[in-house]
Design a protein around this motif. Structure first.
Motif, mmCIF file in Angstrom:
data_model
loop_
_atom_site.group_PDB
_atom_site.id
_atom_site.type_symbol
_atom_site.label_atom_id
_atom_site.label_comp_id
_atom_site.label_asym_id
_atom_site.label_seq_id
_atom_site.Cartn_x
_atom_site.Cartn_y
_atom_site.Cartn_z
ATOM 1 N N GLU A 105 0.761 -1.316 -0.144
ATOM 2 C CA GLU A 105 -0.027 0.060 0.011
ATOM 3 C C GLU A 105 0.968 1.151 0.075
ATOM 4 O O GLU A 105 1.774 1.522 0.836
ATOM 5 N N LEU A 106 0.650 2.168 -1.033
ATOM 6 C CA LEU A 106 1.707 3.227 -1.173
ATOM 7 C C LEU A 106 0.700 4.567 -0.754
ATOM 8 O O LEU A 106 -0.095 5.258 -2.103
ATOM 9 N N PRO A 107 0.616 5.102 0.248
ATOM 10 C CA PRO A 107 -0.009 6.319 0.408
ATOM 11 C C PRO A 107 0.825 7.414 -0.303
ATOM 12 O O PRO A 107 1.860 7.320 -0.823
ATOM 13 N N ALA A 108 -0.040 8.647 -0.341
ATOM 14 C CA ALA A 108 0.441 10.077 -0.968
ATOM 15 C C ALA A 108 1.691 10.454 -0.050
ATOM 16 O O ALA A 108 2.618 11.098 -0.916
ATOM 17 N N GLY A 109 1.753 10.638 1.013
ATOM 18 C CA GLY A 109 2.478 11.259 2.048
ATOM 19 C C GLY A 109 2.557 10.703 3.397
ATOM 20 O O GLY A 109 2.036 9.650 3.691
ATOM 21 N N GLN A 110 3.465 11.120 4.325
ATOM 22 C CA GLN A 110 3.722 10.674 5.414
ATOM 23 C C GLN A 110 2.568 10.810 6.327
ATOM 24 O O GLN A 110 2.217 9.839 7.229
ATOM 25 N N GLU A 111 1.721 11.794 6.243
ATOM 26 C CA GLU A 111 0.421 11.835 7.003
ATOM 27 C C GLU A 111 -0.382 10.846 6.579
ATOM 28 O O GLU A 111 -1.164 10.079 7.568
ATOM 29 N N GLN A 112 -0.551 10.589 5.251
ATOM 30 C CA GLN A 112 -1.517 9.110 5.067
ATOM 31 C C GLN A 112 -0.853 7.923 5.649
ATOM 32 O O GLN A 112 -1.570 7.156 5.921
ATOM 33 N N PHE A 113 0.309 7.705 5.479
ATOM 34 C CA PHE A 113 1.016 6.700 6.102
ATOM 35 C C PHE A 113 0.551 6.512 7.472
ATOM 36 O O PHE A 113 0.439 5.439 8.101
ATOM 37 N N ALA A 114 0.830 7.685 8.409
ATOM 38 C CA ALA A 114 0.394 7.393 9.585
ATOM 39 C C ALA A 114 -0.911 7.281 10.171
ATOM 40 O O ALA A 114 -1.346 6.556 10.872
ATOM 41 N N ARG A 115 -1.697 7.675 9.059
ATOM 42 C CA ARG A 115 -3.266 7.430 9.174
ATOM 43 C C ARG A 115 -3.551 5.797 9.149
ATOM 44 O O ARG A 115 -4.559 5.341 9.497
ATOM 45 N N LEU A 116 -2.909 5.279 8.087
ATOM 46 C CA LEU A 116 -2.947 3.734 7.747
ATOM 47 C C LEU A 116 -2.639 3.009 9.240
ATOM 48 O O LEU A 116 -3.354 1.840 9.144
ATOM 49 N N LEU A 117 -1.638 3.599 9.850
ATOM 50 C CA LEU A 117 -1.049 2.808 10.921
ATOM 51 C C LEU A 117 -1.943 3.138 12.377
ATOM 52 O O LEU A 117 -1.698 2.619 13.255
ATOM 53 N N ASP A 118 -2.544 4.328 12.432
ATOM 54 C CA ASP A 118 -3.104 5.038 13.435
ATOM 55 C C ASP A 118 -1.980 5.494 14.510
ATOM 56 O O ASP A 118 -2.362 5.006 15.748
ATOM 57 N N VAL A 119 -0.930 5.994 14.110
ATOM 58 C CA VAL A 119 0.069 6.293 14.750
ATOM 59 C C VAL A 119 0.544 7.730 14.670
ATOM 60 O O VAL A 119 0.165 8.490 13.632
ATOM 61 N N PRO A 120 1.165 8.444 15.791
ATOM 62 C CA PRO A 120 1.553 9.688 15.510
ATOM 63 C C PRO A 120 2.701 9.909 14.350
ATOM 64 O O PRO A 120 3.744 9.206 14.233
ATOM 65 N N PRO A 121 2.435 10.812 13.292
ATOM 66 C CA PRO A 121 3.423 10.843 12.152
ATOM 67 C C PRO A 121 4.837 11.059 12.509
ATOM 68 O O PRO A 121 5.743 10.557 12.007
ATOM 69 N N ALA A 122 5.190 12.006 13.526
ATOM 70 C CA ALA A 122 6.438 12.201 13.684
ATOM 71 C C ALA A 122 7.308 11.122 14.433
ATOM 72 O O ALA A 122 8.480 11.145 14.037
ATOM 73 N N ASP A 123 6.667 10.179 15.052
ATOM 74 C CA ASP A 123 7.523 9.108 15.357
ATOM 75 C C ASP A 123 7.877 8.213 14.554
ATOM 76 O O ASP A 123 8.686 7.384 14.772
ATOM 77 N N TRP A 124 7.202 8.117 13.210
ATOM 78 C CA TRP A 124 7.374 7.113 12.226
ATOM 79 C C TRP A 124 7.922 8.003 11.092
ATOM 80 O O TRP A 124 7.991 7.108 9.885
ATOM 81 N N ALA A 125 8.475 8.881 11.271
ATOM 82 C CA ALA A 125 8.718 9.675 10.037
ATOM 83 C C ALA A 125 10.001 8.932 9.146
ATOM 84 O O ALA A 125 10.106 9.364 8.128
ATOM 85 N N ASP A 126 10.894 8.295 10.029
ATOM 86 C CA ASP A 126 12.146 7.766 9.265
ATOM 87 C C ASP A 126 11.757 6.327 8.912
ATOM 88 O O ASP A 126 12.786 5.797 8.436
ATOM 89 N N MET A 127 10.741 5.917 9.079
ATOM 90 C CA MET A 127 10.444 4.473 8.570
ATOM 91 C C MET A 127 9.809 4.329 7.277
ATOM 92 O O MET A 127 8.903 4.980 6.974
ATOM 93 N N ALA A 128 10.591 3.753 6.460
ATOM 94 C CA ALA A 128 10.498 3.737 4.985
ATOM 95 C C ALA A 128 9.254 2.875 4.801
ATOM 96 O O ALA A 128 8.575 2.945 3.704
ATOM 97 N N ALA A 129 9.172 1.942 5.430
ATOM 98 C CA ALA A 129 7.994 0.951 5.328
ATOM 99 C C ALA A 129 7.938 -0.012 6.420
ATOM 100 O O ALA A 129 8.747 0.011 7.443
ATOM 101 N N VAL A 130 6.746 -0.495 6.398
ATOM 102 C CA VAL A 130 6.646 -1.549 7.638
ATOM 103 C C VAL A 130 5.348 -2.529 7.157
ATOM 104 O O VAL A 130 4.681 -2.364 6.439
ATOM 105 N N THR A 131 5.801 -3.843 7.869
ATOM 106 C CA THR A 131 4.908 -4.965 7.589
ATOM 107 C C THR A 131 3.766 -5.103 8.705
ATOM 108 O O THR A 131 3.978 -5.196 9.717
#
Length: 320
Positions: free
Chosen positions: A115-141
């Motif tokens: 799954e490829l969201p458009a940006g970091q904010e969308q990425f965080a919403r997919l995981l329901d996590v704070p965006p700043a904490d996951w800013a350096d994570m390029a991908a997660v399974t």
């Protein structure tokens, strides 16, 4: 439908329901997404006036229109407007799958859902996590948002902003790393130490790249140069998103698995990984791991840790 309130004077009602979604060919179980629906009574029938998420992680299609791009070994679902082209991600994933199967065998699905969201904010919403904490994570399974609790991690979510900061090699390593998690999901248990699961994934990702220890572990190399040589394998907490020293935790774990593969052979690393899963939680995690190490490698946990610490010193101190 899970619940519904009585209609108001205008004939409107709010309904809370669960939407079941299963992607054919990829999902073993349907994911259930809580939804909030506003209904209006018109002409003797109910019409949906509005539908929206009702808490938790968001499914990708809630973030915008979704494009599906299929490869030989993968399917990429992407929202529009991101910096990573879905077709480019397909190319990387199609290389990752056979590379993983070459190490871990064909006893897995042999395909990836990304799954490829458009940006970091969308990425965080997919995981329901704070965006700043996951800013350096390029991908997660992870498992699908809303999937049953027993559903294994089976899809790769890509953080496009962190992913684009990587080199071509880095993108391949990360994708192969995540593909390893999918391939080994049946042999990954709550008692599997993260240094083993993350280290094995990184080891598979870097296999055949020709990278040296210093290139793979630059943070660790700086620590050793400063006289800081680790004497304990990384704890699970060291891999928490946003944790200080998380880069070193991954590097230390890669080196532990590389030590096993170099000294005992790659298939011994695979056998050890599966043996840890098969052993069960036991009376204690470290005691159980010690027994498995003795059975598979002929050395206990303390001796292995000491050998690993010395390997760090030898490889990165400039003396070896």
């Amino acid at each position: 439908m899970t619940s519904a309130g009585p209609p108001d004077a205008a004939g409107r009602a709010v309904v809370r329901a669960e939407l079941a979604v299963r992607i054919a060919g990829y999902d073993e179980y349907p994911a259930l997404f809580p939804r909030r629906l506003e209904l209006a009574r018109e002409g003797g029938a109910w019409r949906v006036g509005r539908e929206e998420p009702d808490g938790g992680a968001a499914p990708l299609w809630d973030l915008g229109g979704v494009e599906a791009v299929a490869g030989t070994h993968c399917l990429v679902l992407a929202t529009a407007g991101g910096a990573v082209r879905p077709a480019a991600l397909v190319e990387v994933a199609d290389r990752a799958v056979p590379a993983v199967s070459a190490v871990w065998g064909g006893d897995w699905a042999g395909r990836l859902l990304l799954e490829l969201p458009a940006g970091q904010e969308q990425f965080a919403r997919l995981l329901d996590v704070p965006p700043a904490d996951w800013a350096d994570m390029a991908a997660v399974t992870t498992a699908a948002a809303g999937a049953p609790s027993h559903t294994p991690a089976d899809r790769v979510l890509v953080n496009p902003e962190a992913f684009t900061r990587l080199s071509d090699l880095g993108r391949q390593v990360v994708t192969t790393h995540e593909a390893t998690h999918v391939a080994t999901r049946a042999d990954t248990r709550p008692w599997t130490p993260l240094w083993l699961s993350e280290g094995a994934a990184d080891w598979t990702g870097y296999l055949g790249t020709g990278r040296t220890t210093r290139q793979i572990a630059p943070e660790l190399a700086r620590d050793v140069a400063a006289g800081r040589v680790p004497t304990a394998l990384p704890a699970d907490a060291d891999f928490t998103a946003g944790a200080a020293g998380i880069a070193q935790a991954y590097e230390l774990s890669w080196l532990a698995c590389d030590l096993i593969a170099t000294r005992y052979g790659p298939q011994r690393l695979v056998a050890l990984y599966r043996a840890v899963a098969a052993a069960g939680p036991g009376a204690g995690r470290e005691a159980q791991l010690d027994q498995v190490l003795r059975a598979e490698l002929g050395t206990g946990l303390a001796a292995f840790t000491a050998r690993w610490s010395e390997e760090i010193r030898t490889r990165l101190s400039g003396t070896g």
